[in-house]
Scaffold this motif. Structure first.
Motif, short mmCIF file in Angstrom:
data_model
loop_
_atom_site.label_atom_id
_atom_site.label_comp_id
_atom_site.label_asym_id
_atom_site.label_seq_id
_atom_site.Cartn_x
_atom_site.Cartn_y
_atom_site.Cartn_z
N ASN A 21 0.81 -1.23 0.00
CA ASN A 21 0.00 0.00 0.00
C ASN A 21 0.83 1.28 0.00
O ASN A 21 0.30 2.36 -0.25
CB ASN A 21 -0.94 0.01 1.22
N ASN A 22 2.13 1.15 0.27
CA ASN A 22 2.96 2.34 0.38
C ASN A 22 4.10 2.41 -0.63
O ASN A 22 5.00 3.25 -0.50
CB ASN A 22 3.55 2.43 1.80
N LYS A 23 4.03 1.57 -1.66
CA LYS A 23 5.09 1.57 -2.68
C LYS A 23 5.15 2.87 -3.46
O LYS A 23 6.21 3.25 -3.97
CB LYS A 23 4.89 0.40 -3.64
N ASP A 24 4.03 3.55 -3.57
CA ASP A 24 4.02 4.84 -4.28
C ASP A 24 4.45 6.00 -3.38
O ASP A 24 4.80 7.07 -3.88
CB ASP A 24 2.61 5.13 -4.84
N LYS A 25 4.44 5.75 -2.07
CA LYS A 25 4.78 6.81 -1.11
C LYS A 25 6.26 6.82 -0.77
O LYS A 25 6.87 7.89 -0.60
CB LYS A 25 3.94 6.64 0.16
N TYR A 26 6.85 5.61 -0.66
CA TYR A 26 8.25 5.48 -0.29
C TYR A 26 9.00 4.62 -1.29
O TYR A 26 8.41 3.74 -1.93
CB TYR A 26 8.39 4.82 1.10
N LYS A 27 10.29 4.88 -1.41
CA LYS A 27 11.16 3.96 -2.13
C LYS A 27 11.38 2.76 -1.22
O LYS A 27 11.86 2.91 -0.09
CB LYS A 27 12.49 4.63 -2.46
N ILE A 28 11.03 1.56 -1.69
CA ILE A 28 11.12 0.36 -0.84
C ILE A 28 11.99 -0.68 -1.53
O ILE A 28 11.75 -1.06 -2.68
CB ILE A 28 9.72 -0.22 -0.56
N ILE A 29 13.01 -1.13 -0.80
CA ILE A 29 13.90 -2.20 -1.27
C ILE A 29 13.62 -3.41 -0.40
O ILE A 29 13.83 -3.37 0.82
CB ILE A 29 15.37 -1.78 -1.20
N ASP A 30 13.13 -4.46 -1.01
CA ASP A 30 12.56 -5.59 -0.26
C ASP A 30 13.55 -6.73 -0.11
O ASP A 30 13.96 -7.36 -1.08
CB ASP A 30 11.30 -6.08 -0.98
N TYR A 31 13.94 -7.00 1.13
CA TYR A 31 14.80 -8.13 1.45
C TYR A 31 14.02 -9.23 2.19
O TYR A 31 14.60 -10.15 2.72
CB TYR A 31 15.96 -7.68 2.35
#
Length: 225
Positions: A21-31
């Motif tokens: 839900n927040n991928k458009d709000k923050y840059k997210i690098i998924d580990y």
């Protein structure tokens, strides 16, 4: 002057629905695999909530992790941040209390040093039971701890920052809850640093601390977390 892409990098545990839900709000690098059980997946949400309530304009990059996070993996993330000038502050609201491989520990120390040499502040938490943690023991980082006895809201001593014990009302996965602990106090200190406040200016730190934009209660005894 070094120009960083983001103000704060948050390395923490997150709920997968929140991430989506927040991928458009923050840059997210998924580990993370999002399959780990027993992980406080609202922890990173609470940390992000605290930071964004204090610095509402913070540019944030999130590294989402799970229980598979290892010392070597953390070293890789820190080196990546340092080598690519990703963020000027790293909020690390956890540490390792169990470690046996000296080579891995030295790799992490070198990664912290690389951040330090690139003018990146790593803000990390002491354990709530006073056990030493890494990278908390390294001189290249800033360690956050609590002291309910001190008269000041914030007190600096060498590389340590001591804050009064508080209970904080924060956003969790799908509701708000009361929390306390050094990991959440670390988020407060990281966000104040991100505002450009220098560690030598305890007065400004205290003024911001006294105007936290969320509900909190001071704890005036040594009750366990």
């Amino acid at each position: 002057m070094v120009k960083f892409k983001y103000d704060i990098a948050i390395i923490d545990y997150f709920d997968y629905k929140w991430i989506e839900n927040n991928k458009d709000k923050y840059k997210i690098i998924d580990y993370s695999s999002f399959t780990s059980k027993g992980i406080p997946k609202g922890h990173g949400i609470a940390v992000t909530y605290i930071i964004t309530r204090i610095n509402k304009n913070a540019r944030i990059v999130i590294f989402s992790i799970d229980k598979n996070m290892s010392i070597n993996m953390l070293s890789d993330i820190l080196n990546y941040i340092a080598n690519n000038k990703i963020a000027k502050i790293i909020n690390l609201s956890f540490g390792f209390v169990s470690y046996k491989n000296l080579k891995e520990v030295m790799n992490l120390k070198n990664a912290c040093k690389e951040c330090f040499l690139n003018n990146i502040k790593i803000i990390t938490s002491n354990s709530n039971n006073n056990k030493k943690t890494i990278p908390g023991v390294f001189k290249e980082i800033i360690l956050v701890d609590n002291n309910y006895l001190q008269d000041k809201d914030v007190k600096f001593k060498k590389n340590n920052v001591y804050v009064k014990r508080l209970q904080l009302l924060v956003q969790w996965v799908d509701r708000k809850i009361w929390v306390e602990g050094n990991s959440f106090y670390t988020a407060i200190i990281s966000s104040i640093f991100s505002l450009g406040i220098d560690r030598d200016d305890e007065i400004k730190f205290t003024k911001i601390f006294q105007k936290l934009d969320f509900k909190y209660k001071e704890i005036t005894n040594d009750s366990k977390f």
